[in-house]
Design an enzyme around this catalytic site. Structure first.
Site, PDB file in Angstrom:
ATOM      1  N   LYS A  68     -15.035   8.248  -4.200  1.00  0.00           N
ATOM      2  CA  LYS A  68     -15.943   8.798  -3.253  1.00  0.00           C
ATOM      3  C   LYS A  68     -16.016  10.218  -3.734  1.00  0.00           C
ATOM      4  O   LYS A  68     -17.407  10.867  -3.844  1.00  0.00           O
ATOM      5  CB  LYS A  68     -15.409   8.429  -2.053  1.00  0.00           C
ATOM      6  CG  LYS A  68     -15.151   7.431  -1.478  1.00  0.00           C
ATOM      7  CD  LYS A  68     -14.486   7.604   0.105  1.00  0.00           C
ATOM      8  CE  LYS A  68     -14.316   6.043   0.777  1.00  0.00           C
ATOM      9  NZ  LYS A  68     -13.265   5.629   1.783  1.00  0.00           N
ATOM     10  N   LYS A 102      -8.545  13.403   4.184  1.00  0.00           N
ATOM     11  CA  LYS A 102      -7.986  12.237   4.416  1.00  0.00           C
ATOM     12  C   LYS A 102      -7.072  12.626   6.092  1.00  0.00           C
ATOM     13  O   LYS A 102      -6.667  13.214   6.293  1.00  0.00           O
ATOM     14  CB  LYS A 102      -7.318  12.124   3.094  1.00  0.00           C
ATOM     15  CG  LYS A 102      -6.646  13.600   2.938  1.00  0.00           C
ATOM     16  CD  LYS A 102      -5.863  13.272   1.685  1.00  0.00           C
ATOM     17  CE  LYS A 102      -6.718  13.392   0.551  1.00  0.00           C
ATOM     18  NZ  LYS A 102      -6.354  11.918  -1.087  1.00  0.00           N
ATOM     19  N   ARG A 103      -6.071  11.148   5.626  1.00  0.00           N
ATOM     20  CA  ARG A 103      -5.379  11.368   6.897  1.00  0.00           C
ATOM     21  C   ARG A 103      -4.429  12.181   6.956  1.00  0.00           C
ATOM     22  O   ARG A 103      -3.810  13.245   5.573  1.00  0.00           O
ATOM     23  CB  ARG A 103      -4.223  10.031   6.643  1.00  0.00           C
ATOM     24  CG  ARG A 103      -4.603   9.114   7.550  1.00  0.00           C
ATOM     25  CD  ARG A 103      -3.663   7.750   7.991  1.00  0.00           C
ATOM     26  NE  ARG A 103      -3.137   7.378   6.723  1.00  0.00           N
ATOM     27  CZ  ARG A 103      -1.998   7.534   6.434  1.00  0.00           C
ATOM     28  NH1 ARG A 103      -1.045   7.366   7.304  1.00  0.00           N
ATOM     29  NH2 ARG A 103      -1.463   7.320   5.017  1.00  0.00           N
ATOM     30  N   HIS A 114       0.841  -1.257  -0.110  1.00  0.00           N
ATOM     31  CA  HIS A 114      -0.145  -0.143  -0.104  1.00  0.00           C
ATOM     32  C   HIS A 114       0.814   1.188  -0.226  1.00  0.00           C
ATOM     33  O   HIS A 114      -0.223   2.567   0.221  1.00  0.00           O
ATOM     34  CB  HIS A 114      -0.496   0.196   1.087  1.00  0.00           C
ATOM     35  CG  HIS A 114      -1.951  -0.839   1.143  1.00  0.00           C
ATOM     36  ND1 HIS A 114      -2.851  -0.415   0.183  1.00  0.00           N
ATOM     37  CD2 HIS A 114      -2.538  -1.500   1.399  1.00  0.00           C
ATOM     38  CE1 HIS A 114      -4.783  -1.371   0.805  1.00  0.00           C
ATOM     39  NE2 HIS A 114      -3.787  -2.440   0.915  1.00  0.00           N
ATOM     40  N   THR A 139      -8.624   6.508  -1.640  1.00  0.00           N
ATOM     41  CA  THR A 139      -9.966   5.360  -2.593  1.00  0.00           C
ATOM     42  C   THR A 139     -11.215   7.753  -1.903  1.00  0.00           C
ATOM     43  O   THR A 139     -12.154   7.626  -2.947  1.00  0.00           O
ATOM     44  CB  THR A 139     -10.519   5.129  -1.843  1.00  0.00           C
ATOM     45  OG1 THR A 139     -10.531   5.339  -0.724  1.00  0.00           O
ATOM     46  CG2 THR A 139      -9.534   4.088  -2.117  1.00  0.00           C
ATOM     47  N   LYS A 178       0.609  14.305   1.829  1.00  0.00           N
ATOM     48  CA  LYS A 178      -0.419  14.207   0.677  1.00  0.00           C
ATOM     49  C   LYS A 178      -0.857  16.238   1.083  1.00  0.00           C
ATOM     50  O   LYS A 178      -1.730  16.431   0.418  1.00  0.00           O
ATOM     51  CB  LYS A 178      -1.588  14.103   1.851  1.00  0.00           C
ATOM     52  CG  LYS A 178      -1.702  12.348   1.781  1.00  0.00           C
ATOM     53  CD  LYS A 178      -2.712  12.009   3.601  1.00  0.00           C
ATOM     54  CE  LYS A 178      -2.611  10.460   3.153  1.00  0.00           C
ATOM     55  NZ  LYS A 178      -3.052   9.549   2.179  1.00  0.00           N
TER      56      LYS A 178
END
Length: 821
Positions: free
Chosen positions: A656, A544-545, A356, A652, A550
């Site tokens: 969504k 998100k985290r 991952h 993901t 990110k």
């Protein structure tokens, strides 16, 4: 389809539960008690299907998947279960008659705190798809008492408080003490010679009892109910009366405490030794219990353990469950007396590994000293796996020490779990096409060269049943009204919406639904944050985290940049924007936590500045989780997917948002690449460097953020505001660490590791394109509808079918339920 749902029986069941569990009449029940009563009544409906499913699996002697994962971020079960048994209208009617509102009752359910990020949410989507497609599967994990933590924001800072999700009991779980297993830690291994061969016996160990709790995973409309099995730890001898009598109270409860700590929290902070040790204990605990149980279950029906792999497959969700490889070896060697080669043949046909992450720091490594002390027998087995594998490397690449340095399982005093997972299984998959290619060419290149047949790609997916049917009922109803309900179990069918993208009436209906969802989120924000946001503004969302790659930091720096433009020119023609963030930072991740503080400090300044006339609002949503995510995805206009190219394995959240009609603002990273392929670059806002460019800079150097700082006045101004007290008048040095991380004038690390300043001008320009595009409502509505229409590929149903065809080779099972049950 599903068996007949009897409204009257259900109603009686709810009333009965309130009376029997709480000694109350229905009109005295609190909302929490009503939730429990309804949940038990729903469970009652599911149980028959659950029993029937497992009988059918046994009858057909079906091959079974064990999906081994440290996390399962399930979200609330009640609403999802009601949808999947296809009883939503009936349940609503019953509750209306009893004077309850289903939404209010659903709000009483805690989110089970069994996961944290994308890894755990993916596992949850996979379980939903496996059940809906009718494949025999167990999810196996840990029953965390407190999960990661509940996030509170105090004075702009993240505070972690225990998430006591089990305090009122959890109605959907069933304790299965009859399947308990003993798990051993520590001690030493004694060698015994018997029948002319070596036997290994672990002695002087401490052990705990692993007790499984099963949760039903309900397939959509097909009577199939699979199982999520989460293991709780109990002491084997709970209380030593002897120690107590001698006054050693600590020793009296020692066993109890060992058991408690193992399942206390998700991912203990492992930036110190005790945290590392606990985490390895957790991993071995649930893996040993799951593998022992899988072997026992197999042996109940079969005589030949050599054929175990024909009926069982273990999927390792990332490196955390990798001890499954040596644990299966241990059982085959020590309990079934197989030879090494026989055991290895079974193990390597049973285990498969999903990678991952491209970030090498996230590929787990354990100090030998810790690993061998905690798991002495397992360590011996890993040593032997390593010895044999290194011999293989030497045969294939004589004299190439570099290959051994990169590929050995034990090296430099560490056990390298990713290497063990690759060597010990038959399949290695990435989770988006780009990610898999980078693994093959970069991170895992040596393994790919040596064993290319093991590598494959499985692009992630999400379940449309939770993220559209349950999370966005208005849009779901609209889609069904246009194209029928086939999309619920066959998402590619949603492509039929494309013909409506140009229809002005449909565009209007679509934008009205989006507006209503924005009103719903605005209400949530007012209630939880006390901030008024305008549903007519652009809802620009990044949830998100929180991790540096990110790039939540780039987002908030751009907000400051935009704010500066407004301050310079109060009449600036811009569409009002609401920037919405939601994220938890790992408890020990200082810079991530400081970024949360920065977002909140910027929000304080901007949201209270009357002079900008509400043109920008900044909101940080506390305690981001599945239940509020559903509300957020439905309301978003812009989906921020801005990771540094090559760093996000898949993502993901991007799927969504797309499914709910938000437009992607993103880099060509992870699954964004495939999203843009499906919907067309003209219906997304793409910016920034490519993964090849990023990898080029990383390998060859040549990037100097100081040049950008020197030559771009706007960026320099934003960065200076981090250290001149503009957003922290009490403590101008507060954000110095963030400033340094971007320019790095002080330390030896590379500056701006994630290329925030490098991509910033391109990002700002893409944001400008969004502002222009949103003015044309017809264009925007069309692009949004096309995003929904082109989301068909990104269902977890498709991902699961690919796993089944290429890796697991399971067979579908049909479950019939007799109506009179």
């Amino acid at each position: 389809m599903s068996m007949g749902f009897d409204k009257e029986t259900f109603k009686k069941s709810v009333i009965y539960n309130v009376k029997n569990v709480f000694r109350k009449t229905i009109d005295e029940a609190t909302p929490e008690q009503a939730f429990q009563a309804v949940a038990y009544a729903v469970k009652d409906v599911i149980i028959d299907e659950w029993i029937a499913t497992h009988k059918e699996y046994e009858k057909q002697d079906a091959k079974t998947l064990y999906y081994l994962s440290m996390e399962f971020l399930m979200g609330r079960a009640l609403g999802n279960n009601i949808i999947n048994i296809m009883a939503l209208p009936e349940v609503k009617e019953v509750l209306d008659e009893l004077g309850f509102d289903l939404n209010a009752i659903e709000d009483q359910e805690p989110d089970p705190a069994l996961g944290n990020g994308g890894l755990g949410r993916l596992a949850a989507c996979f379980l939903d798809s496996l059940a809906t497609l009718g494949y025999p599967a167990y999810g196996c994990g840990i029953r965390y008492r407190y999960g990661m933590f509940k996030q509170k924001i105090e004075n702009g800072y993240q505070m972690e408080v225990p998430d006591d999700w089990l305090k009122n009991g959890y109605p959907f779980e069933v304790r299965r003490a009859e399947y308990a297993a003993e798990v051993k830690f520590g001690g030493y291994v004694r060698t015994v010679w018997e029948d002319g061969r070596e036997h290994f016996v672990q002695e002087g160990y401490q052990s705990v009892r692993a007790v499984p709790y099963d949760m039903p995973i309900v397939g959509y409309g097909n009577n199939v109910v699979n199982t999520l099995r989460i293991w709780d730890a109990e002491a084997i001898n709970t209380f030593s009366l002897d120690s107590f009598d001698k006054g050693d109270y600590q020793k009296a409860v020692e066993q109890e405490n060992l058991a408690k700590t193992i399942v206390e929290v998700l991912y203990p902070n492992d930036n110190h030794y005790a945290g590392k040790e606990l985490r390895l204990k957790q991993q071995y605990f649930f893996i040993s219990a799951s593998v022992q149980r899988a072997v026992k279950k197999y042996m109940e029906k079969h005589e030949d353990i050599h054929k175990f792999f024909e009926k069982t497959v273990f999927q390792l969700n990332d490196t955390h469950p990798t001890v499954a490889v040596p644990e299966l070896m241990r059982i085959l060697l020590d309990e079934f007396n197989l030879t090494w080669d026989e055991a290895w043949a079974v193990t390597t046909k049973t285990c498969a590994y999903t990678n991952h992450t491209i970030m090498s720091e996230a590929l787990e490594k354990w100090p030998i000293e810790l690993f061998s002390r905690l798991l002495p027998r397992i360590y011996q087995i890993v040593e032997e796996i390593n010895r044999r594998f290194v011999e293989q490397i030497q045969q294939m690449y004589p004299g190439n020490q570099d290959k051994i340095r990169k590929m050995a399982i034990i090296y430099d005093g560490q056990v390298r779990m990713a290497n063990l997972a690759i060597v010990g299984g038959f399949s290695v998959n990435g989770v988006a096409r780009l990610h898999t290619e980078i693994l093959k060419k970069e991170e895992l290149r040596d393994f790919y060269e040596m064993m290319p047949q093991k590598f494959n790609n499985k692009t992630n997916g999400i379940t449309q049943r939770r993220f559209l049917l349950h999370g966005n009922p208005l849009l779901a109803e609209w889609v069904t009204g246009k194209i029928g309900s086939e999309w619920i179990t066959n998402l590619p069918h949603i492509h039929r919406l494309a013909v409506y993208a140009d229809d002005p009436k449909c565009q209007q209906e679509f934008m009205d639904i989006k507006y209503q969802n924005k009103v719903r989120l605005a209400k949530y924000i007012k209630e939880h944050n006390g901030i008024d946001v305008d549903p007519r503004s652009i809802f620009d969302v990044q949830v998100k985290r929180l991790h540096e790659y990110k790039r939540q930091l780039m987002n908030i720096l751009h907000v400051i940049y935009l704010y500066n433009q407004l301050k310079d020119n109060p009449n600036l023609d811009m569409i009002p924007r609401t920037f919405i963030f939601g994220a938890k930072a790992a408890a020990g991740y200082k810079r991530a936590k400081l970024t949360i503080k920065l977002i909140n400090s910027v929000a304080d300044v901007i949201n209270n500045d009357k002079s900008i006339d509400g043109k920008i609002k900044v909101v940080f949503i506390e305690d981001y989780k599945v239940s509020n995510a559903e509300i957020i995805f439905a309301a978003a206009d812009v989906s921020e997917q801005i990771s540094t190219a090559s760093k996000e394995a898949s993502g993901t959240g991007n799927m969504k948002f797309m499914l709910n009609g938000a437009l992607t603002l993103g880099t060509m990273d992870g699954a964004n690449v495939e999203i843009v392929e499906e919907v067309g670059a003209e219906n997304a806002f793409i910016f920034g460097m490519t993964s090849d460019e990023v990898i080029g800079y990383e390998n060859k150097g040549g990037y100097n953020p100081m040049e950008i700082f020197n030559n771009n006045y706007q960026i320099r101004r934003v960065l200076m505001q981090l250290i001149n007290g503009y957003f922290a008048p009490q403590d101008p040095e507060l954000f110095r660490d963030i400033y340094n991380s971007l320019l790095n004038t002080q330390s030896s690390d590379r500056a701006d590791t994630y290329f925030i300043l490098k991509d910033f001008p391109s990002y700002a320009e893409a944001q400008q394109r969004i502002d222009q595009a949103y003015r044309n409502e017809t264009w925007w509505a069309k692009a949004a509808i096309l995003n929904v229409a082109c989301s068909g590929k990104f269902t977890s149903d498709r991902t699961i079918e690919e796993y089944v065809n290429d890796i697991w080779h399971l067979e579908k099972v049909k479950v019939e339920i007799e109506a009179n049950q």
